[in-house]
Write a protein that holds these residues in place. Structure first.
Motif, PDB file in Angstrom:
ATOM      1  N   THR A 141       0.730  -1.189   0.055  1.00 31.45           N
ATOM      2  CA  THR A 141       0.034  -0.042  -0.161  1.00 31.45           C
ATOM      3  C   THR A 141       0.820   1.396   0.048  1.00 31.45           C
ATOM      4  O   THR A 141       0.191   2.515  -0.199  1.00 31.45           O
ATOM      5  N   MET A 142       2.216   1.108   0.297  1.00 28.14           N
ATOM      6  CA  MET A 142       2.871   2.470   0.305  1.00 28.14           C
ATOM      7  C   MET A 142       4.202   2.481  -0.659  1.00 28.14           C
ATOM      8  O   MET A 142       4.544   1.322  -1.114  1.00 28.14           O
ATOM      9  N   GLY A 143       4.737   3.510  -0.829  1.00 23.99           N
ATOM     10  CA  GLY A 143       6.000   3.713  -1.298  1.00 23.99           C
ATOM     11  C   GLY A 143       7.027   3.346  -0.682  1.00 23.99           C
ATOM     12  O   GLY A 143       7.140   3.397   0.419  1.00 23.99           O
ATOM     13  N   ALA A 144       8.301   2.914  -1.403  1.00 23.79           N
ATOM     14  CA  ALA A 144       9.315   2.289  -0.725  1.00 23.79           C
ATOM     15  C   ALA A 144      10.098   3.239   0.366  1.00 23.79           C
ATOM     16  O   ALA A 144      10.625   2.718   1.100  1.00 23.79           O
ATOM     17  N   GLY A 145      10.080   4.549  -0.152  1.00 24.76           N
ATOM     18  CA  GLY A 145      10.633   5.532   0.578  1.00 24.76           C
ATOM     19  C   GLY A 145       9.762   5.879   2.147  1.00 24.76           C
ATOM     20  O   GLY A 145      10.345   6.996   2.679  1.00 24.76           O
ATOM     21  N   SER A 146       8.700   5.386   2.237  1.00 27.12           N
ATOM     22  CA  SER A 146       7.633   5.851   3.395  1.00 27.12           C
ATOM     23  C   SER A 146       8.551   5.562   4.780  1.00 27.12           C
ATOM     24  O   SER A 146       9.117   4.447   5.068  1.00 27.12           O
TER      25      SER A 146
END
Length: 317
Positions: free
Chosen positions: A192-197
């Motif tokens: 659900t989220m970007g790798a840099g979260s």
């Protein structure tokens, strides 16, 4: 609910509302809603997505409520709104209309923003009279109108029937999510989220999603799998902005492009590089800034006089 439903400190801890409301929908469903910010200020109504709650909007509420009146509510079966047998897009539209009727004065205009299933709620309500009465502008965040399971990239396979089948089984699983562990957070971040979260963003999302009752998660997953609201997009005549994360696996950018092409009155597309599906948490500043722009352009000047509140409000939920 024994499981902690949200983080309790930091920018994603839900602020205390000015007042809480009990909103009664068309079929008698009772919805928990909150109002933040000063009476008489320009209104913003926020509809959260699948497996989330009012806590999902904590960063936007903190930012906007200094000079806006921000209304949030729990979709039925989520947060503090009890589940009901009715799990349909018509019920979602009924609920949004009921919230607008309860929290806004007659004829009062607002920015209405929806994330994921909240955006689908807006599309489902697009032709409704009360929605049109109150919608000065719309923001659709990380959402789509159809082919959600077929286009999702949660399963890292080539597009086709096998991926669609497995994606449907994963998203619609009845299995409990269990406690928020490091492994659970890694899985949620991937899906659900970007790798840099940042870790605190992942923690906030995990607390919210894991608190969603699995029966509600399963029931609404079936609705999303069969979703077809393309007609609702064509009925959305209010000025509508689209915002999405370029790394979204649940509603990939193909959905944002389709919305932009189909909307009768699209007023811009915001693309957020490196951001996944949970845009309001992953990119709180750009999301809040876009809301402020839309309020400034389309809502200001339409707010009621200070102290004007609709009779339908029921306090103390």
């Amino acid at each position: 609910m024994s499981r902690l439903a949200h983080v309790t400190s930091g920018p994603y801890a839900p602020p205390v509302p000015s007042r809480s409301l009990t909103v009664v929908s068309a079929d008698g469903a009772r919805l928990h809603a909150e109002v933040h910010g000063p009476d008489g200020a320009p209104a913003v109504v926020l509809a959260h997505g699948w497996t989330c709650s009012t806590a999902f909007w904590a960063a936007q509420v903190r930012d906007l409520s200094a000079d806006h009146r921000v209304i949030t509510y729990d979709q039925r079966g989520h947060g503090r709104s009890p589940a009901t047998p009715a799990c349909t897009t018509e019920a979602l539209a009924d609920d949004l209309e009921a919230v607008l009727d309860a929290a806004l004065a007659p004829g009062e205009k607002a920015l209405i923003a929806g994330h994921s299933m909240g955006g689908m709620t807006v599309m489902a309500a697009a032709a409704r009279p009360r929605f049109r009465e109150h919608a000065a502008a719309v923001l659709l965040c990380s959402t789509g109108s159809s082919r959600l399971v077929a286009e999702a990239r949660v399963v890292p396979w080539r597009a086709g029937r096998a991926r669609t089948w497995l994606t449907g089984r994963v998203l619609g699983s009845r299995a409990p999510l269990g406690p928020v562990t490091p492994v659970a957070k890694r899985i949620l971040k991937y899906a659900t989220m970007g790798a840099g979260s940042a870790p605190h963003m992942v923690e906030a999302c995990a607390r919210i999603v894991h608190a969603c009752p699995r029966a509600a998660r399963h029931a609404w997953a079936a609705v999303l799998e069969a979703l077809d609201l393309d007609h609702g997009v064509r009925e959305l005549h209010a000025p509508t902005a689209v915002l999405h994360g370029a790394s979204d696996r649940l509603t990939p950018p193909v959905h944002a492009r389709a919305l932009v092409a189909a909307l009768p009155n699209c007023v811009g597309l915001t693309d957020l590089p490196g951001i996944g599906h949970m845009t309001p948490i992953e990119a709180p500043e750009p999301v809040s800034a876009r809301m402020r722009e839309l309020v400034s352009t389309y809502v200001k000047g339409a707010a009621p006089e200070p102290g004007s509140t609709p009779e339908q409000i029921k306090e103390g939920a």
